[in-house]
Scaffold this motif. Structure first.
Motif, PDB file in Angstrom:
ATOM      1  N   GLY A   1      16.159   5.775  -0.900  1.00  0.00           N
ATOM      2  CA  GLY A   1      15.618   7.297  -0.485  1.00  0.00           C
ATOM      3  C   GLY A   1      15.257   6.827   1.021  1.00  0.00           C
ATOM      4  O   GLY A   1      15.278   5.587   2.121  1.00  0.00           O
ATOM      5  N   ASP A   2      14.556   8.274   1.705  1.00  0.00           N
ATOM      6  CA  ASP A   2      14.301   8.188   3.181  1.00  0.00           C
ATOM      7  C   ASP A   2      12.985   7.008   3.261  1.00  0.00           C
ATOM      8  O   ASP A   2      12.681   6.822   4.143  1.00  0.00           O
ATOM      9  CB  ASP A   2      13.987   9.945   3.546  1.00  0.00           C
ATOM     10  CG  ASP A   2      15.090  10.420   3.509  1.00  0.00           C
ATOM     11  OD1 ASP A   2      16.531   9.850   3.689  1.00  0.00           O
ATOM     12  OD2 ASP A   2      14.834  11.628   3.113  1.00  0.00           O
ATOM     13  N   GLN A   3      12.253   7.318   1.610  1.00  0.00           N
ATOM     14  CA  GLN A   3      11.093   6.286   1.695  1.00  0.00           C
ATOM     15  C   GLN A   3      10.800   4.370   1.180  1.00  0.00           C
ATOM     16  O   GLN A   3      10.039   4.451   1.126  1.00  0.00           O
ATOM     17  CB  GLN A   3      10.276   7.272   0.322  1.00  0.00           C
ATOM     18  CG  GLN A   3      10.048   8.695   0.940  1.00  0.00           C
ATOM     19  CD  GLN A   3       9.118   9.026   2.164  1.00  0.00           C
ATOM     20  OE1 GLN A   3       8.063   8.165   2.577  1.00  0.00           O
ATOM     21  NE2 GLN A   3       9.504   9.693   3.093  1.00  0.00           N
ATOM     22  N   GLY A   4      12.469   4.524   1.023  1.00  0.00           N
ATOM     23  CA  GLY A   4      12.762   2.741   0.695  1.00  0.00           C
ATOM     24  C   GLY A   4      13.070   3.271  -0.916  1.00  0.00           C
ATOM     25  O   GLY A   4      13.291   3.934  -1.204  1.00  0.00           O
ATOM     26  N   GLN A   5      12.953   1.871  -1.166  1.00  0.00           N
ATOM     27  CA  GLN A   5      13.609   1.432  -2.357  1.00  0.00           C
ATOM     28  C   GLN A   5      12.450   2.008  -4.184  1.00  0.00           C
ATOM     29  O   GLN A   5      11.693   1.837  -3.556  1.00  0.00           O
ATOM     30  CB  GLN A   5      14.153   0.219  -2.457  1.00  0.00           C
ATOM     31  CG  GLN A   5      14.834  -0.388  -1.610  1.00  0.00           C
ATOM     32  CD  GLN A   5      15.817  -2.210  -2.173  1.00  0.00           C
ATOM     33  OE1 GLN A   5      14.169  -2.839  -2.570  1.00  0.00           O
ATOM     34  NE2 GLN A   5      16.839  -2.266  -1.898  1.00  0.00           N
ATOM     35  N   VAL A   6      13.373   1.924  -4.551  1.00  0.00           N
ATOM     36  CA  VAL A   6      12.668   2.015  -5.956  1.00  0.00           C
ATOM     37  C   VAL A   6      13.487   2.298  -7.387  1.00  0.00           C
ATOM     38  O   VAL A   6      14.847   1.450  -7.451  1.00  0.00           O
ATOM     39  CB  VAL A   6      12.101   3.733  -6.124  1.00  0.00           C
ATOM     40  CG1 VAL A   6      10.487   4.113  -5.041  1.00  0.00           C
ATOM     41  CG2 VAL A   6      13.208   4.546  -6.342  1.00  0.00           C
ATOM     42  N   ALA A   7      13.007   1.128  -8.516  1.00  0.00           N
ATOM     43  CA  ALA A   7      13.426   1.161  -9.295  1.00  0.00           C
ATOM     44  C   ALA A   7      13.367   2.633 -10.271  1.00  0.00           C
ATOM     45  O   ALA A   7      12.427   2.047 -11.142  1.00  0.00           O
ATOM     46  CB  ALA A   7      13.153   0.037  -9.896  1.00  0.00           C
TER      47      ALA A   7
END
Length: 121
Positions: free
Chosen positions: A53-59
């Motif tokens: 997303g706009d803030q980077g990756q997440v799992a």
């Protein structure tokens, strides 16, 4: 992906991080965000969906993936009201309504607190 213990690290009291090609990505248990009590909470026994997303990756930690579909997304804000973490909804072929998660809101929340719990829903 179904992670192995070698690519998972503990973070704080409740959090987990996933090693994705040398970068550590926070694991967000979607069941906690949605207030689902009996969902799988151990990342090693679940499915992780890496999203950006706009803030980077997440799992995103989920129990399972049932299928993949192309759908028409209807805005909840235009037809009902804004709901944090939900981008919209769609009507499935069998008439059931499926909510579409807002990946940008979830990544932003995960970057602030990787071990978030259901205080939003």
């Amino acid at each position: 992906m179904r992670p192995t213990a070698t690519i998972l690290s503990r973070f704080g009291a409740d959090g987990s991080l996933l090693d994705v090609r040398g970068a550590y990505v926070p694991v967000l248990p979607i069941a906690d965000y949605l207030g689902i009590a009996d969902a799988e909470s151990d990342p090693a026994n679940a499915v992780l969906i890496v999203v950006e997303g706009d803030q980077g990756q997440v799992a995103l930690l989920v129990d399972t993936i049932h299928d993949q579909r192309q759908v028409v997304v209807k805005s909840l804000e235009a037809n009902y009201q804004a709901i944090e973490g939900v981008a919209g909804a769609t009507i499935l072929g069998d008439g059931r309504v499926a909510l579409i998660l807002d990946v940008d809101a979830l990544t932003a929340r995960g970057r602030v607190n990787p071990a978030f719990r259901a205080e939003a829903a």
